[in-house]
Motif scaffolding. Structure first.
Motif, PDB file in Angstrom:
ATOM      1  N   HIS A 192       0.535  -1.272   0.023  1.00 60.15           N
ATOM      2  CA  HIS A 192       0.131   0.013  -0.010  1.00 60.15           C
ATOM      3  C   HIS A 192       1.096   1.314  -0.151  1.00 60.15           C
ATOM      4  CE1 HIS A 192      -3.739   2.278   0.409  1.00 60.15           C
ATOM      5  NE2 HIS A 192      -3.547   2.635   1.531  1.00 60.15           N
ATOM      6  N   ARG A 193       2.316   0.879  -0.017  1.00 64.58           N
ATOM      7  CA  ARG A 193       3.056   2.197   0.414  1.00 64.58           C
ATOM      8  C   ARG A 193       4.030   1.849  -1.039  1.00 64.58           C
ATOM      9  NH1 ARG A 193       7.653   0.595   1.975  1.00 64.58           N
ATOM     10  NH2 ARG A 193       8.640  -1.219   4.084  1.00 64.58           N
ATOM     11  N   ILE A 194       4.721   3.527  -1.362  1.00 64.08           N
ATOM     12  CA  ILE A 194       6.481   2.920  -2.418  1.00 64.08           C
ATOM     13  C   ILE A 194       7.531   2.598  -1.136  1.00 64.08           C
ATOM     14  CG2 ILE A 194       4.809   4.057  -3.673  1.00 64.08           C
ATOM     15  CD1 ILE A 194       6.869   6.295  -2.948  1.00 64.08           C
ATOM     16  N   GLY A 195       8.594   2.299  -1.726  1.00 63.03           N
ATOM     17  CA  GLY A 195      10.098   2.741  -1.027  1.00 63.03           C
ATOM     18  C   GLY A 195      10.079   1.236  -0.489  1.00 63.03           C
ATOM     19  N   GLY A 196       9.620  -0.124  -0.778  1.00 63.81           N
ATOM     20  CA  GLY A 196       9.935  -1.538  -0.851  1.00 63.81           C
ATOM     21  C   GLY A 196      11.035  -1.628   0.561  1.00 63.81           C
ATOM     22  N   ARG A 197      12.076  -1.612   0.550  1.00 63.56           N
ATOM     23  CA  ARG A 197      13.068  -1.678   2.238  1.00 63.56           C
ATOM     24  C   ARG A 197      13.742  -0.642   2.477  1.00 63.56           C
ATOM     25  NH1 ARG A 197      16.886  -5.886  -0.466  1.00 63.56           N
ATOM     26  NH2 ARG A 197      15.238  -6.185  -2.642  1.00 63.56           N
ATOM     27  N   ILE A 198      12.596   0.576   1.807  1.00 66.81           N
ATOM     28  CA  ILE A 198      12.750   1.846   2.706  1.00 66.81           C
ATOM     29  C   ILE A 198      12.224   2.518   3.198  1.00 66.81           C
ATOM     30  CG2 ILE A 198      13.498   4.278   2.129  1.00 66.81           C
ATOM     31  CD1 ILE A 198      16.430   2.340   1.626  1.00 66.81           C
ATOM     32  N   LEU A 199      11.984   2.543   4.637  1.00 65.54           N
ATOM     33  CA  LEU A 199      10.808   3.522   5.115  1.00 65.54           C
ATOM     34  C   LEU A 199      10.891   4.281   6.316  1.00 65.54           C
ATOM     35  CD1 LEU A 199       7.613   2.322   5.941  1.00 65.54           C
ATOM     36  CD2 LEU A 199       8.773   0.773   7.995  1.00 65.54           C
ATOM     37  N   PRO A 215       3.438   9.921 -14.390  1.00 66.04           N
ATOM     38  CA  PRO A 215       2.174  10.417 -14.969  1.00 66.04           C
ATOM     39  C   PRO A 215       0.624  10.176 -14.690  1.00 66.04           C
ATOM     40  CG  PRO A 215       3.961   9.263 -16.683  1.00 66.04           C
ATOM     41  CD  PRO A 215       4.698   9.263 -15.178  1.00 66.04           C
ATOM     42  N   HIS A 216       0.037  10.946 -14.625  1.00 63.55           N
ATOM     43  CA  HIS A 216      -1.020  10.329 -13.448  1.00 63.55           C
ATOM     44  C   HIS A 216      -1.868   8.691 -14.314  1.00 63.55           C
ATOM     45  CE1 HIS A 216      -5.154   9.634 -13.007  1.00 63.55           C
ATOM     46  NE2 HIS A 216      -6.236   9.916 -14.227  1.00 63.55           N
ATOM     47  N   ALA A 217      -2.076   8.155 -13.548  1.00 61.41           N
ATOM     48  CA  ALA A 217      -2.833   6.581 -13.530  1.00 61.41           C
ATOM     49  C   ALA A 217      -0.854   5.541 -14.135  1.00 61.41           C
ATOM     50  CB  ALA A 217      -3.547   6.472 -14.626  1.00 61.41           C
ATOM     51  N   ALA A 218      -0.045   6.362 -13.681  1.00 61.58           N
ATOM     52  CA  ALA A 218       1.134   5.738 -13.996  1.00 61.58           C
ATOM     53  C   ALA A 218       1.132   4.344 -12.735  1.00 61.58           C
ATOM     54  CB  ALA A 218       2.564   6.543 -14.326  1.00 61.58           C
ATOM     55  N   LEU A 219       1.572   4.894 -11.516  1.00 59.40           N
ATOM     56  CA  LEU A 219       1.307   3.808 -10.320  1.00 59.40           C
ATOM     57  C   LEU A 219       0.766   3.062  -9.634  1.00 59.40           C
ATOM     58  CD1 LEU A 219       3.300   3.181  -8.065  1.00 59.40           C
ATOM     59  CD2 LEU A 219       3.050   5.677  -6.585  1.00 59.40           C
ATOM     60  N   HIS A 220       0.036   2.062  -9.177  1.00 65.27           N
ATOM     61  CA  HIS A 220      -0.934   1.478  -9.099  1.00 65.27           C
ATOM     62  C   HIS A 220      -0.463   0.898  -8.005  1.00 65.27           C
ATOM     63  CE1 HIS A 220      -2.986   0.811 -12.845  1.00 65.27           C
ATOM     64  NE2 HIS A 220      -1.660   1.500 -13.003  1.00 65.27           N
ATOM     65  N   LEU A 221      -1.055   1.190  -6.359  1.00 65.51           N
ATOM     66  CA  LEU A 221      -0.227   0.461  -5.337  1.00 65.51           C
ATOM     67  C   LEU A 221      -1.429  -0.532  -4.933  1.00 65.51           C
ATOM     68  CD1 LEU A 221      -0.094   3.653  -3.123  1.00 65.51           C
ATOM     69  CD2 LEU A 221       1.771   2.454  -4.212  1.00 65.51           C
ATOM     70  N   ASP A 222      -1.234  -1.676  -4.258  1.00 65.50           N
ATOM     71  CA  ASP A 222      -1.927  -2.665  -3.461  1.00 65.50           C
ATOM     72  C   ASP A 222      -1.509  -4.286  -4.880  1.00 65.50           C
ATOM     73  OD1 ASP A 222      -2.709  -1.754  -0.965  1.00 65.50           O
ATOM     74  OD2 ASP A 222      -3.768  -1.156  -1.903  1.00 65.50           O
ATOM     75  N   ALA A 223      -0.828  -3.675  -5.604  1.00 67.48           N
ATOM     76  CA  ALA A 223      -1.296  -4.523  -7.206  1.00 67.48           C
ATOM     77  C   ALA A 223       0.030  -5.488  -6.948  1.00 67.48           C
ATOM     78  CB  ALA A 223      -0.790  -2.650  -8.077  1.00 67.48           C
ATOM     79  N   ALA A 224       0.062  -6.473  -6.448  1.00 67.07           N
ATOM     80  CA  ALA A 224       1.289  -7.629  -6.761  1.00 67.07           C
ATOM     81  C   ALA A 224       0.740  -8.420  -8.055  1.00 67.07           C
ATOM     82  CB  ALA A 224       0.696  -8.193  -5.931  1.00 67.07           C
ATOM     83  N   VAL A 225       1.912  -8.421  -8.508  1.00 67.96           N
ATOM     84  CA  VAL A 225       1.729  -8.785 -10.178  1.00 67.96           C
ATOM     85  C   VAL A 225       1.786 -10.939 -10.085  1.00 67.96           C
ATOM     86  CG1 VAL A 225       3.340  -9.788 -12.613  1.00 67.96           C
ATOM     87  CG2 VAL A 225       2.958  -6.907 -11.557  1.00 67.96           C
ATOM     88  N   ASP A 234      11.428  -6.001  12.154  1.00 70.77           N
ATOM     89  CA  ASP A 234      11.598  -6.953  11.554  1.00 70.77           C
ATOM     90  C   ASP A 234      11.890  -7.054  10.145  1.00 70.77           C
ATOM     91  OD1 ASP A 234      13.362  -9.340  11.326  1.00 70.77           O
ATOM     92  OD2 ASP A 234      11.768 -10.259  12.997  1.00 70.77           O
ATOM     93  N   TRP A 235      13.223  -7.376   9.017  1.00 71.74           N
ATOM     94  CA  TRP A 235      13.242  -6.684   7.920  1.00 71.74           C
ATOM     95  C   TRP A 235      12.058  -8.358   7.320  1.00 71.74           C
ATOM     96  CZ3 TRP A 235      11.305  -3.379   4.146  1.00 71.74           C
ATOM     97  CH2 TRP A 235      11.208  -1.978   5.215  1.00 71.74           C
ATOM     98  N   SER A 236      13.061  -9.642   8.593  1.00 75.65           N
ATOM     99  CA  SER A 236      13.139 -10.691   8.107  1.00 75.65           C
ATOM    100  C   SER A 236      11.553 -11.354   7.814  1.00 75.65           C
ATOM    101  CB  SER A 236      13.488 -12.002   8.933  1.00 75.65           C
ATOM    102  OG  SER A 236      14.776 -11.160  10.123  1.00 75.65           O
ATOM    103  N   GLU A 237      10.538 -11.116   8.881  1.00 77.42           N
ATOM    104  CA  GLU A 237       9.597 -10.914   8.846  1.00 77.42           C
ATOM    105  C   GLU A 237       8.079 -10.260   8.055  1.00 77.42           C
ATOM    106  OE1 GLU A 237       8.203 -10.668  13.185  1.00 77.42           O
ATOM    107  OE2 GLU A 237       8.725 -12.115  13.472  1.00 77.42           O
ATOM    108  N   ASP A 238       9.137  -9.533   7.026  1.00 78.23           N
ATOM    109  CA  ASP A 238       7.982  -8.801   6.117  1.00 78.23           C
ATOM    110  C   ASP A 238       8.578  -9.051   4.882  1.00 78.23           C
ATOM    111  OD1 ASP A 238       8.309  -5.596   5.087  1.00 78.23           O
ATOM    112  OD2 ASP A 238       7.885  -7.069   4.042  1.00 78.23           O
ATOM    113  N   ALA A 239       6.521  -9.815   4.687  1.00 78.43           N
ATOM    114  CA  ALA A 239       6.370 -10.384   3.539  1.00 78.43           C
ATOM    115  C   ALA A 239       6.723 -10.369   2.182  1.00 78.43           C
ATOM    116  CB  ALA A 239       5.296 -11.132   3.529  1.00 78.43           C
ATOM    117  N   ARG A 240       7.164  -8.925   2.211  1.00 77.91           N
ATOM    118  CA  ARG A 240       7.445  -8.368   0.949  1.00 77.91           C
ATOM    119  C   ARG A 240       9.026  -9.041   0.555  1.00 77.91           C
ATOM    120  NH1 ARG A 240       3.958  -9.834  -2.842  1.00 77.91           N
ATOM    121  NH2 ARG A 240       1.400  -9.332  -2.499  1.00 77.91           N
TER     122      ARG A 240
END
Ligand SMILES: Cc1cc2nc3c(=O)[nH]c(=O)nc-3n(C[C@H](O)[C@H](O)[C@H](O)COP(=O)(O)OP(=O)(O)OC[C@H]3O[C@@H](n4cnc5c(N)ncnc54)[C@H](O)[C@@H]3O)c2cc1C
Length: 536
Positions: free
Chosen positions: A89-96, A291-301, A461-467
């Motif tokens: 639901h957010r951007i950043g990945g391993r940056i928070l 650009p508008h609508a280029a970024l999709h959150l909550d969108a797991a491929v 704890d990043w080990s418990e972070d599913a993504r």
């Protein structure tokens, strides 16, 4: 830029696209004509179209961390059409980052994930400069006059002789050692440096002992091969040079030598600058420019399938009925397990699958004690401490450091716990974890004043972070040599298969595992894609 052969590029967001299709707007060409003709009933047609609707772009980027957003920025500059899919639901990945006061002030944040930059991290440094972000060194925060010793107070180190202060020599922190230990240290360093120079970055298997080094853990390589078993303090210092978020006994020695070779030698230190406002802020800035609508959150491929009909890749996104057709797909920063969780049709090449299975992620947690004041400074300490657990087979070193926010609104000590130590902490209750870390800090720095006896805890704890599942990838003993064909393809050509590309810190030969590696690989892939699309 370049459209697909059978489908025109369509930039309408999902719902607008469906409405347009349901009313059979002649301008919309990004759906199957045969479906439109078959269903005269509009309701039935809309239902069927919902399943079949897709939009088409040149590039689908999967993952919105430093790699994914760097790619998006370059493609946008080159006028290439793209979509960016992020599972969270957010951007950043391993940056928070965490805003300590929840008042929206950029200078109150601390970093829960990636944090430090170094002069050698030229890719990310120039990106941040372009975006107008400021860097600062510890001790340069607001109220830096509160730092005694000009920000260079001693670090505390646990040795087999108890806690000692480091001293500074020629700008380097020096761990106190006996004469005998110093000699052993210099000899070990020279021997490891020679092994590194005989392990070329692009041909690591050319080292005559490559297979032997791969079969050894970095711990066994130092303790048995370079005979440091008798010198635990020296061992822990040299082991620290292969900075992985994992115990040295679990990491292939060849992996450490190769990584050091690709980075120009033994680690000179990656800890130098912090980003003012936190490292997530530049990513938010980049996302806001998309650009508008280029970024999709909550969108797991969930699947990437070859579509012969469209001569493109069909990207399936979980939780939405939308499918996207793309000429190229980039997996941007996805850890190996996340890639292996995606369904590919046809399957990925065997050597790539073997490589992904051979890569593991280190266990890491950031545990921050948030005090009212930076009480250790008044005692003449920098707040940095290195704790070596001598009861573990590979004497794992853990570190804590002064991580107070730029604003100086709190005093923060952050501990990074890794490998077996972190796995041990995972099995403890929250309270027991606090007792353990608080005791370690107080053993090293003494007790805080009255007002700082009950710090707030902020932990991740990043080990418990599913993504994410950890910090960054490493090879286990024995895994490096056997997966070299896949490694060289992925790390040097960024290509998984024909039009499926890979970027990210974990797949970078330079600044491997760092934000810089994510930016460099992202920019490299974007450049290759623009060239390819222009040529086609
Ligand atoms: C505790 C910690 C400390 C660190 N310290 C430092 C440091 O001091 N300096 C430094 O340079 N680096 C540090 N790092 C490493 C740094 O954070 C990473 O190397 C970098 O952020 C990785 O960026 P990336 O874009 O390659 O991957 P990521 O940031 O992991 O981005 C990948 C993205 O892909 C998304 N994703 C996964 N699967 C899917 C899917 N199926 N569909 C769609 N999206 C998906 C994820 O949610 C994620 O957002 C640290 C990391 C940790 C955890």
């Amino acid at each position: 830029m370049v459209g697909l052969p059978t489908v025109r590029s369509c930039s309408l967001p999902g719902l607008a696209l469906l409405l347009a299709l349901a009313s059979a707007t002649p301008d919309v060409t990004c759906t199957s004509r045969s479906l439109l003709q078959k269903h005269s009933d509009v309701g039935a047609a809309a239902g069927a179209l919902q399943a079949a609707a897709y939009s088409a772009v040149d590039v689908a980027i999967v993952g919105a961390g430093y790699a994914g957003l760097s790619i998006a920025r370059e493609l946008q500059k080159a006028n290439v059409s793209f979509r960016l899919f992020e599972a969270r639901h957010r951007i950043g990945g391993r940056i928070l980052d965490e805003d300590l006061n929840k008042q929206g002030k950029a200078d109150d944040v601390i970093e829960l994930g990636g944090q430090w930059l170094h002069d050698t991290h030229t890719g990310v440094l120039s990106l941040l400069k372009d975006l107008g972000f400021e860097l600062y060194e510890p001790g340069q925060q607001l109220g830096s006059q509160k730092f005694p010793c000009g920000g260079n107070c001693p670090e505390r180190v646990s040795t087999s002789r108890g806690w000692l202060n480091t001293s500074s020599m020629h700008g380097r922190m020096v761990v106190p050692m006996t004469m005998e230990e110093s000699t052993a240290f210099e000899e070990a360093l020279a021997a490891v440096t020679e092994d590194i120079s005989n392990t070329p970055c692009t041909e690591p298997l050319s080292h005559p002992k490559a297979k032997l080094f791969d079969s050894l853990s970095y711990s066994a390589y130092l303790r048995e091969y370079h005979k440091l078993d008798a010198f635990p303090n020296v061992y822990s210092k040299v082991a620290d040079q292969c900075l992985e978020a994992e115990a040295a006994k679990n990491v292939s020695a060849l992996h450490c030598l190769w990584k050091a070779s690709c980075n120009g030698g033994l680690r000179t230190g990656s800890v130098q600058y912090r980003v003012r406002g936190g490292p997530q802020a530049p990513l938010q800035h980049l996302a806001a420019q998309l650009p508008h609508a280029a970024l999709h959150l909550d969108a797991a491929v969930s699947a990437i399938k070859q579509s012969k009909e469209h001569r493109a890749l069909k990207v399936l996104v979980t939780n939405t009925s939308e499918e996207v057709l793309a000429r190229h797909v980039v997996l941007a920063g996805l850890p190996p397990r996340q890639i292996l969780g995606i369904q590919f049709e046809p399957n990925l090449p065997e050597e790539v699958v073997q490589l992904l299975h051979g890569l593991s992620l280190g266990s890491i947690r950031k545990y921050s004690l948030v005090y009212k004041t930076p009480w250790w400074r008044a005692k003449g300490y920098s707040g940095s401490l290195r704790y070596v657990n001598y009861s573990l087979p590979s004497f794992d070193a853990q570190r804590c450091f002064d991580n107070s926010p730029y604003s100086g609104s709190h005093g923060v000590l952050t501990c990074m716990t890794t490998g077996d130590v972190n796995r041990g902490l995972e099995s403890l209750s929250k309270e027991a974890r606090f007792e353990t870390l608080q005791a370690m800090v107080q053993e090293a720095l003494g007790p805080p004043g009255k007002e700082d006896r009950s710090p707030r805890v902020v932990e991740k704890d990043w080990s418990e972070d599913a993504r994410s599942g950890g910090a960054n990838v490493f090879y286990s003993p024995g895994a490096f040599a056997s997966s070299w064909p896949g490694t060289s393809k992925v790390f040097f050509h960024h290509l998984l298969d024909k039009s499926i590309w890979i970027a990210g810190a974990d797949y970078s030969s330079t600044s491997h595992g760092y934000m810089d590696g994510a930016v460099r690989t992202g920019q490299a892939v974007a450049k290759l894609l623009v060239q390819k699309l222009r040529a086609s």
